[in-house]
Motif scaffolding. Structure first.
Motif, short mmCIF file in Angstrom:
data_model
loop_
_atom_site.label_atom_id
_atom_site.label_comp_id
_atom_site.label_asym_id
_atom_site.label_seq_id
_atom_site.Cartn_x
_atom_site.Cartn_y
_atom_site.Cartn_z
N ILE A 127 -10.34 3.92 -21.76
CA ILE A 127 -9.08 4.67 -21.86
C ILE A 127 -8.46 4.82 -20.47
CG2 ILE A 127 -8.08 6.94 -22.33
CD1 ILE A 127 -10.04 7.17 -24.69
N TYR A 128 -9.30 5.20 -19.49
CA TYR A 128 -8.80 5.31 -18.12
C TYR A 128 -8.25 3.97 -17.63
CZ TYR A 128 -10.82 9.97 -17.32
OH TYR A 128 -11.11 11.31 -17.36
N ALA A 129 -8.98 2.89 -17.91
CA ALA A 129 -8.55 1.56 -17.48
C ALA A 129 -7.19 1.21 -18.08
CB ALA A 129 -9.59 0.52 -17.89
N GLU A 130 -6.99 1.56 -19.34
CA GLU A 130 -5.71 1.29 -20.00
C GLU A 130 -4.59 2.11 -19.37
OE1 GLU A 130 -3.78 1.84 -24.44
OE2 GLU A 130 -5.93 1.48 -24.27
N GLY A 136 0.59 0.54 -13.72
CA GLY A 136 1.01 -0.59 -12.89
C GLY A 136 -0.09 -1.19 -12.03
N TYR A 137 -1.33 -0.76 -12.24
CA TYR A 137 -2.44 -1.26 -11.44
C TYR A 137 -3.22 -2.33 -12.17
CZ TYR A 137 -1.58 2.91 -8.62
OH TYR A 137 -1.00 3.86 -7.83
N LYS A 138 -3.87 -3.21 -11.40
CA LYS A 138 -4.81 -4.18 -11.95
C LYS A 138 -6.18 -3.51 -12.02
CE LYS A 138 -3.55 -6.98 -8.73
NZ LYS A 138 -3.40 -8.09 -7.76
N VAL A 139 -6.84 -3.61 -13.17
CA VAL A 139 -8.14 -2.97 -13.36
C VAL A 139 -9.13 -4.00 -13.90
CG1 VAL A 139 -9.42 -1.09 -14.46
CG2 VAL A 139 -6.99 -0.78 -13.90
#
Length: 293
Positions: A127-130, A136-139
């Motif tokens: 969920i945090y990654a999404e 706008g970040y790459k994860v």
């Protein structure tokens, strides 16, 4: 005079790479007088006394620099955070992101130790990654133990100077060992007494990974917004920056101002509440900072 790049700084010596040849250099005394400290990543002009030793004569203009860790001319910051052991911290990640954004360095979030998560922990991390991806970040989610996801890092590393940064104990050195097994960097487990990682990296050094250079840096657990002013903070949160275009007042700091576009998106759930809360806390920290003279 020849030119090269500082790839390691240790015990007063600067190791300059020039056409695959390493020259051990000292800085000129005038640097100390002019309060110039050569940094890893600096492009320099040097004078070689022989094939192995020399003096740095000039430090070329930097496009950016970080103080902690001390490194210059960084293209990308790979922010390494563990899912568990130590637990994933959004507030610490956001502090790193603010510093990186302020220095105009492209961030990439790498969450490690996914193999150690249970189903509930994995669900929360995803969920945090999404949410960070939406901002706008790459994860990238990885595991150094199973090597899952590590292959996704390689394309982002090529032809760049990247800095590996993050809290100690999150597995930065382990990740580098997977990317380049011959490094055999020392790793340590989490301290059972302190509940946090023990420092394994003692100095900054640029390491060749594929066609790129990566700096494995000493872990650190606190970041100060020394040079960031209140009006700069909005631009360090991409989703808040976008939402601020709908604020009624141009100088809106998204706190108590009326008709604030950012607060509307927080209320609607478009901006996660914890990101906005961190923004307000950082804003207050900057406002409370003692003035510099």
């Amino acid at each position: 005079m020849p030119e090269g790049k500082i790839v390691k700084a240790l015990s007063g010596f600067y190791y300059v790479l020039d056409d695959n040849k390493m020259i051990q250099c000292r800085g000129r005394g005038v640097f100390r007088k002019n309060k110039i400290t050569p940094l890893v990543g600096d492009e320099v002009v040097f004078q070689a006394e022989n094939d192995l030793e020399g003096y740095i004569m000039e430090v070329k203009t930097r496009k950016n620099e970080l103080i902690r860790p001390p490194i210059a001319n960084v293209d990308q910051a790979i922010l390494v955070f563990s899912a568990v052991e130590p637990d994933f911290s959004t507030v610490l990640l956001d502090r790193f992101l603010v510093l990186v954004e302020f220095n105009r360095i492209e961030p990439l979030i790498c969450i490690t130790k996914m193999d150690l998560t249970n189903d509930e922990q994995q669900r929360k991390i995803k969920i945090y990654a999404e949410q960070y991806t939406t901002a706008g970040y790459k994860v990238i989610l990885t595991s150094s133990e199973t090597e899952a996801g590590v292959e996704l890092l390689s394309p982002h590393v090529n032809n760049k100077i990247s800095v590996f940064a993050g809290q100690s104990g999150v597995g930065k050195s382990s990740l580098l060992n997977v990317l380049r097994p011959d490094l055999e960097l020392k790793t340590n487990d989490i301290s059972s007494h302190l509940g946090r990682g023990k420092h394994t990296t003692r100095h900054v050094e640029l390491i060749q990974i594929g066609n790129g250079l990566i700096a494995d840096t000493p872990g650190f657990s606190s970041l100060e917004f020394t040079n960031i002013e209140a009006e700069d903070l909005t631009s360090c949160f991409p989703e808040i920056q976008r939402a601020s275009e709908n604020c009624k007042f141009r100088a809106c700091l998204h706190g108590t101002e009326p008709k604030c576009g950012v607060k509307k998106e927080v209320e609607s759930g478009q901006i996660p509440a914890y990101r906005y809360e961190h923004y307000l806390n950082f804003l207050q920290e900057i406002k409370d900072r003692k003035p510099r003279y």
